[in-house]
Design a protein around this motif. Structure first.
Motif, PDB file in Angstrom:
ATOM      1  N   THR A  64     -13.143 -59.478 -24.002  1.00 19.44           N
ATOM      2  CA  THR A  64     -12.397 -60.014 -25.135  1.00 19.44           C
ATOM      3  C   THR A  64     -13.150 -61.241 -25.649  1.00 19.44           C
ATOM      4  O   THR A  64     -14.328 -61.418 -25.370  1.00 19.44           O
ATOM      5  CB  THR A  64     -10.927 -60.312 -24.728  1.00 19.44           C
ATOM      6  OG1 THR A  64     -10.208 -60.769 -25.874  1.00 19.44           O
ATOM      7  CG2 THR A  64     -10.821 -61.331 -23.608  1.00 19.44           C
ATOM      8  N   VAL A  65     -12.520 -62.096 -26.429  1.00 18.23           N
ATOM      9  CA  VAL A  65     -13.214 -63.237 -27.028  1.00 18.23           C
ATOM     10  C   VAL A  65     -13.444 -64.339 -25.985  1.00 18.23           C
ATOM     11  O   VAL A  65     -12.641 -64.490 -25.063  1.00 18.23           O
ATOM     12  CB  VAL A  65     -12.404 -63.816 -28.219  1.00 18.23           C
ATOM     13  CG1 VAL A  65     -12.326 -62.808 -29.336  1.00 18.23           C
ATOM     14  CG2 VAL A  65     -11.009 -64.246 -27.806  1.00 18.23           C
ATOM     15  N   PRO A  66     -14.565 -65.092 -26.111  1.00 20.78           N
ATOM     16  CA  PRO A  66     -15.594 -64.934 -27.153  1.00 20.78           C
ATOM     17  C   PRO A  66     -16.678 -63.932 -26.829  1.00 20.78           C
ATOM     18  O   PRO A  66     -17.445 -63.568 -27.717  1.00 20.78           O
ATOM     19  CB  PRO A  66     -16.179 -66.346 -27.263  1.00 20.78           C
ATOM     20  CG  PRO A  66     -15.983 -66.954 -25.925  1.00 20.78           C
ATOM     21  CD  PRO A  66     -14.717 -66.362 -25.378  1.00 20.78           C
ATOM     22  N   GLY A  67     -16.793 -63.441 -25.559  1.00 20.20           N
ATOM     23  CA  GLY A  67     -17.788 -62.434 -25.268  1.00 20.20           C
ATOM     24  C   GLY A  67     -18.456 -62.605 -23.922  1.00 20.20           C
ATOM     25  O   GLY A  67     -18.002 -63.384 -23.073  1.00 20.20           O
ATOM     26  N   PRO A  68     -19.561 -61.868 -23.697  1.00 21.98           N
ATOM     27  CA  PRO A  68     -20.214 -61.867 -22.384  1.00 21.98           C
ATOM     28  C   PRO A  68     -20.972 -63.142 -22.073  1.00 21.98           C
ATOM     29  O   PRO A  68     -21.370 -63.886 -22.973  1.00 21.98           O
ATOM     30  CB  PRO A  68     -21.172 -60.674 -22.480  1.00 21.98           C
ATOM     31  CG  PRO A  68     -21.461 -60.526 -23.935  1.00 21.98           C
ATOM     32  CD  PRO A  68     -20.192 -60.926 -24.633  1.00 21.98           C
ATOM     33  N   GLY A  69     -21.159 -63.398 -20.786  1.00 18.54           N
ATOM     34  CA  GLY A  69     -21.899 -64.575 -20.334  1.00 18.54           C
ATOM     35  C   GLY A  69     -20.994 -65.532 -19.585  1.00 18.54           C
ATOM     36  O   GLY A  69     -19.768 -65.520 -19.761  1.00 18.54           O
ATOM     37  N   VAL A  70     -21.585 -66.370 -18.748  1.00 19.88           N
ATOM     38  CA  VAL A  70     -20.802 -67.309 -17.952  1.00 19.88           C
ATOM     39  C   VAL A  70     -20.100 -68.355 -18.818  1.00 19.88           C
ATOM     40  O   VAL A  70     -18.867 -68.506 -18.731  1.00 19.88           O
ATOM     41  CB  VAL A  70     -21.668 -67.968 -16.861  1.00 19.88           C
ATOM     42  CG1 VAL A  70     -20.883 -69.057 -16.130  1.00 19.88           C
ATOM     43  CG2 VAL A  70     -22.175 -66.922 -15.868  1.00 19.88           C
ATOM     44  N   PRO A  71     -20.816 -69.116 -19.668  1.00 17.09           N
ATOM     45  CA  PRO A  71     -20.108 -70.105 -20.498  1.00 17.09           C
ATOM     46  C   PRO A  71     -19.018 -69.497 -21.383  1.00 17.09           C
ATOM     47  O   PRO A  71     -17.892 -70.029 -21.422  1.00 17.09           O
ATOM     48  CB  PRO A  71     -21.233 -70.744 -21.324  1.00 17.09           C
ATOM     49  CG  PRO A  71     -22.456 -70.570 -20.477  1.00 17.09           C
ATOM     50  CD  PRO A  71     -22.280 -69.230 -19.844  1.00 17.09           C
ATOM     51  N   PRO A  72     -19.278 -68.357 -22.087  1.00 15.90           N
ATOM     52  CA  PRO A  72     -18.191 -67.759 -22.875  1.00 15.90           C
ATOM     53  C   PRO A  72     -16.992 -67.337 -22.024  1.00 15.90           C
ATOM     54  O   PRO A  72     -15.849 -67.433 -22.483  1.00 15.90           O
ATOM     55  CB  PRO A  72     -18.867 -66.543 -23.523  1.00 15.90           C
ATOM     56  CG  PRO A  72     -20.308 -66.910 -23.621  1.00 15.90           C
ATOM     57  CD  PRO A  72     -20.573 -67.676 -22.355  1.00 15.90           C
ATOM     58  N   SER A  73     -17.237 -66.879 -20.792  1.00 17.84           N
ATOM     59  CA  SER A  73     -16.111 -66.489 -19.934  1.00 17.84           C
ATOM     60  C   SER A  73     -15.264 -67.697 -19.539  1.00 17.84           C
ATOM     61  O   SER A  73     -14.036 -67.621 -19.486  1.00 17.84           O
ATOM     62  CB  SER A  73     -16.629 -65.782 -18.680  1.00 17.84           C
ATOM     63  OG  SER A  73     -17.179 -64.525 -18.997  1.00 17.84           O
ATOM     64  N   GLN A 124     -18.534 -74.952 -30.895  1.00 16.54           N
ATOM     65  CA  GLN A 124     -17.386 -75.844 -31.089  1.00 16.54           C
ATOM     66  C   GLN A 124     -16.316 -75.214 -31.975  1.00 16.54           C
ATOM     67  O   GLN A 124     -15.135 -75.254 -31.643  1.00 16.54           O
ATOM     68  CB  GLN A 124     -17.853 -77.170 -31.711  1.00 16.54           C
ATOM     69  CG  GLN A 124     -18.686 -78.019 -30.756  1.00 16.54           C
ATOM     70  CD  GLN A 124     -19.223 -79.276 -31.420  1.00 16.54           C
ATOM     71  OE1 GLN A 124     -18.711 -79.722 -32.438  1.00 16.54           O
ATOM     72  NE2 GLN A 124     -20.266 -79.832 -30.847  1.00 16.54           N
ATOM     73  N   ASP A 125     -16.741 -74.612 -33.096  1.00 18.71           N
ATOM     74  CA  ASP A 125     -15.770 -74.138 -34.080  1.00 18.71           C
ATOM     75  C   ASP A 125     -15.504 -72.637 -34.023  1.00 18.71           C
ATOM     76  O   ASP A 125     -14.449 -72.186 -34.437  1.00 18.71           O
ATOM     77  CB  ASP A 125     -16.239 -74.501 -35.492  1.00 18.71           C
ATOM     78  CG  ASP A 125     -16.351 -76.007 -35.686  1.00 18.71           C
ATOM     79  OD1 ASP A 125     -15.356 -76.689 -35.420  1.00 18.71           O
ATOM     80  OD2 ASP A 125     -17.417 -76.489 -36.083  1.00 18.71           O
ATOM     81  N   PHE A 126     -16.456 -71.861 -33.521  1.00 19.41           N
ATOM     82  CA  PHE A 126     -16.285 -70.418 -33.498  1.00 19.41           C
ATOM     83  C   PHE A 126     -15.680 -69.901 -32.198  1.00 19.41           C
ATOM     84  O   PHE A 126     -14.687 -69.191 -32.210  1.00 19.41           O
ATOM     85  CB  PHE A 126     -17.648 -69.722 -33.731  1.00 19.41           C
ATOM     86  CG  PHE A 126     -17.932 -69.441 -35.180  1.00 19.41           C
ATOM     87  CD1 PHE A 126     -17.972 -70.467 -36.109  1.00 19.41           C
ATOM     88  CD2 PHE A 126     -18.174 -68.157 -35.605  1.00 19.41           C
ATOM     89  CE1 PHE A 126     -18.243 -70.217 -37.436  1.00 19.41           C
ATOM     90  CE2 PHE A 126     -18.444 -67.891 -36.939  1.00 19.41           C
ATOM     91  CZ  PHE A 126     -18.477 -68.917 -37.856  1.00 19.41           C
ATOM     92  N   VAL A 127     -16.310 -70.269 -31.087  1.00 19.90           N
ATOM     93  CA  VAL A 127     -15.956 -69.599 -29.832  1.00 19.90           C
ATOM     94  C   VAL A 127     -14.614 -70.033 -29.258  1.00 19.90           C
ATOM     95  O   VAL A 127     -14.079 -69.363 -28.383  1.00 19.90           O
ATOM     96  CB  VAL A 127     -17.052 -69.796 -28.756  1.00 19.90           C
ATOM     97  CG1 VAL A 127     -18.367 -69.245 -29.207  1.00 19.90           C
ATOM     98  CG2 VAL A 127     -17.180 -71.253 -28.369  1.00 19.90           C
ATOM     99  N   ASN A 128     -14.055 -71.113 -29.724  1.00 23.51           N
ATOM    100  CA  ASN A 128     -12.798 -71.596 -29.149  1.00 23.51           C
ATOM    101  C   ASN A 128     -11.558 -71.042 -29.841  1.00 23.51           C
ATOM    102  O   ASN A 128     -10.447 -71.478 -29.555  1.00 23.51           O
ATOM    103  CB  ASN A 128     -12.767 -73.132 -29.199  1.00 23.51           C
ATOM    104  CG  ASN A 128     -13.778 -73.736 -28.244  1.00 23.51           C
ATOM    105  OD1 ASN A 128     -13.687 -73.543 -27.036  1.00 23.51           O
ATOM    106  ND2 ASN A 128     -14.757 -74.452 -28.773  1.00 23.51           N
ATOM    107  N   LYS A 129     -11.738 -70.069 -30.713  1.00 29.39           N
ATOM    108  CA  LYS A 129     -10.599 -69.518 -31.453  1.00 29.39           C
ATOM    109  C   LYS A 129     -10.056 -68.263 -30.766  1.00 29.39           C
ATOM    110  O   LYS A 129     -10.829 -67.458 -30.238  1.00 29.39           O
ATOM    111  CB  LYS A 129     -11.014 -69.206 -32.890  1.00 29.39           C
ATOM    112  CG  LYS A 129     -11.440 -70.471 -33.649  1.00 29.39           C
ATOM    113  CD  LYS A 129     -11.674 -70.208 -35.109  1.00 29.39           C
ATOM    114  CE  LYS A 129     -12.130 -71.481 -35.816  1.00 29.39           C
ATOM    115  NZ  LYS A 129     -11.144 -72.558 -35.729  1.00 29.39           N
ATOM    116  N   PRO A 130      -8.737 -68.070 -30.782  1.00 27.25           N
ATOM    117  CA  PRO A 130      -8.149 -66.890 -30.146  1.00 27.25           C
ATOM    118  C   PRO A 130      -8.419 -65.590 -30.901  1.00 27.25           C
ATOM    119  O   PRO A 130      -8.230 -64.509 -30.357  1.00 27.25           O
ATOM    120  CB  PRO A 130      -6.654 -67.208 -30.115  1.00 27.25           C
ATOM    121  CG  PRO A 130      -6.450 -68.187 -31.229  1.00 27.25           C
ATOM    122  CD  PRO A 130      -7.709 -69.006 -31.280  1.00 27.25           C
TER     123      PRO A 130
END
Length: 490
Positions: free
Chosen positions: A465-474, A138-144
């Motif tokens: 780029t952010v947040p990183g590898p994987g389907v949900p992060p993409s 919620q707080d980490f991965v949604n940042k540019p």
């Protein structure tokens, strides 16, 4: 002001960005070099009647995927049926095997049987992992991730110690469990992040929660159903898809993109989002307009490539589960071949997916759809003879597990996929399969930037780029970059 926006590539980050940008009222055009959407998550069908997902097969973090559809007033069930797998997967050791049950309470009982006290330790581990998952997703991965200042907040500061940002995952797991098999079971999920557990921050125990606690799922019809669902969402918002369209150059003038050259045609755009391989995208620019030099990319730590075999087996395989991990050999020895020695492993680990155990629609009646995957170093020689040698080894170990013989003679369809295929099909740097490794030195602000520093209307999204590898992060990456564009002042 509404813009005419080009999205290069229709992988998960491109599909996500296209949907959000079109929803905001922009004119969005997605250009895809292949004849179908999905990028690494494409699907193909054979004359024999087999249906193969080419890439992702682990449907984890279902809530993150649900959130995408919710943002557009839809649900995943509007597009596909999702089955919860039980067992989630089976892990094969040299002298034993562990089947991970669907239910976390049952998993605690299993841990306790293997190691006295491990059931309670798993409960503690998952409680901490749940906290990391809720804060992290919620707080980490949604940042540019333009700067570390984005992470300065009372909530994050209060949570810092509990997030275990500076300890490594291997030592963290060892604090909870003594049994080597249980440690391996807990370390396995972070392999998706593209590095050894000793080089991954303990924060990523959130992966254990996103998988083991939230469950492992399968979309009926294959993972490609998620691709089709996201494409439908994007089209409903007004996005237009152009398949078999290769972007040949990004044309700039005075610090701004003025057009793309696509299949020899010059097309004008106000903004461009590159969901294509980051390094490849930069080669479409003049050198002076690139964010990073060749030396920069040479010094990055990339997640592995893979040797993949798509096999059609002409009979059923009793006792084979939907997901099976073959961990009879030493994990670190295989990982060192990927990151240190850059060579083919002598004692490999590998993974088998048999979706026909859950979904008979992906194979003819009485037959099996089998997907083999072995992680590899990027950039190594992958000629056919070498691929075949490892196929034979994997099939022998699969035979031993199933208690059958002559499995090779049961193959009626076979296709291999490896380093050079990732390069030719996806322009993947070094033939990587999963993007950049999520090491501490390549996390958040330390990843390649989502904005071009010299070209004001060029943005990047995806697993490099952010947040990183994987389907949900993409999927999240596409949302992050679309918010940057939507909220831009110019």
């Amino acid at each position: 002001m509404k813009k005419k926006i080009a999205v290069i590539g229709s992988g998960f980050s491109g599909l996500s960005a296209a949907a959000y940008l079109a929803k905001a009222g922009n004119e969005v055009h997605v250009f895809e070099k292949h004849d179908q959407p999905g990028g690494r998550a494409r699907q193909f069908k054979t004359e024999e009647g087999y249906v193969f997902d080419m890439g992702p097969s682990w449907y984890w973090m279902p809530d993150i995927i649900d959130n995408f559809f919710t943002d557009f007033g839809s649900k995943t069930t509007d597009f596909f049926e999702l089955i919860s797998l039980n067992p989630q997967f089976e892990m094969i050791f040299a002298d034993d095997k562990i089947a991970v049950p669907e239910n976390l309470d049952e998993l605690k009982i299993l841990f306790e049987k293997i190691e006295v006290g491990a059931g309670l330790q798993l409960e503690k581990f998952m409680k901490s992992a749940k906290f990391k998952y809720e804060v992290g997703m919620q707080d980490f991965v949604n940042k540019p991730c333009h700067s570390w200042a984005e992470f300065i907040s009372p909530k994050i500061a209060k949570s810092a110690l509990k997030l275990d940002l500076l300890s490594n995952f291997r030592n963290y797991v060892a604090k909870y469990f003594k049994n080597e098999k249980l440690r391996t079971l807990m370390e396995f999920p972070v392999i998706f992040l593209g590095a050894s557990p000793k080089n991954i921050p303990a924060l990523y125990s959130l992966m254990n929660y996103g998988g083991y606690a939230l469950g492992t799922h399968y979309p009926v019809g294959g993972f490609y159903q998620l691709v089709l669902g996201m494409k439908q969402v994007a089209e409903k918002q007004g996005a237009t898809f152009h398949f078999s369209n290769i972007v040949e150059s990004i044309n700039t003038e005075n610090g701004s993109i003025i057009s793309l050259t696509v299949n020899g045609n010059i097309l004008d755009f106000d903004t461009v989002v590159a969901s294509s391989d980051y390094h490849h995208t930069e080669t479409l620019l003049n050198k002076m307009d690139r964010n990073y030099s060749e030396e920069y990319w040479k010094n990055r730590i990339f997640a592995p490539s893979s040797l993949i075999y798509y096999l059609g087996i002409n009979q059923t395989l009793p006792n084979l589960k939907h997901h099976t991990l073959f961990f009879e050999n030493d994990l670190d020895e295989h990982i060192d071949c990927i990151y240190e020695d850059k060579k083919w492993p002598e004692k490999p680990l590998f993974y088998v997916c048999c979706p026909s155990k859950t979904d008979q629609g992906v194979a003819p009646e009485g037959k099996e759809n089998v997907f083999l995957l072995m992680p590899l170093a990027t950039g190594i020689n992958d000629e056919e003879a070498v691929r075949e040698k490892y196929l034979a080894e994997m099939m022998t170990r699969l035979e031993n597990h199933l208690g059958i013989r002559n499995l090779m003679s049961m193959i009626e369809y076979k296709r291999s996929y490896c380093v050079q295929d990732f390069i030719s099909d996806y322009n993947a740097y070094g033939g990587n399969a999963y993007g950049l490794a999520n090491t501490l030195g390549q996390t958040a602000v330390l990843k390649p930037k989502i904005r071009n520093k010299k070209i004001k209307n060029l943005f990047y999204t995806g697993q490099l780029t952010v947040p990183g590898p994987g389907v949900p992060p993409s999927i999240i990456s596409g949302k992050i970059v679309s918010n940057e564009i939507i909220n831009a002042k110019n």
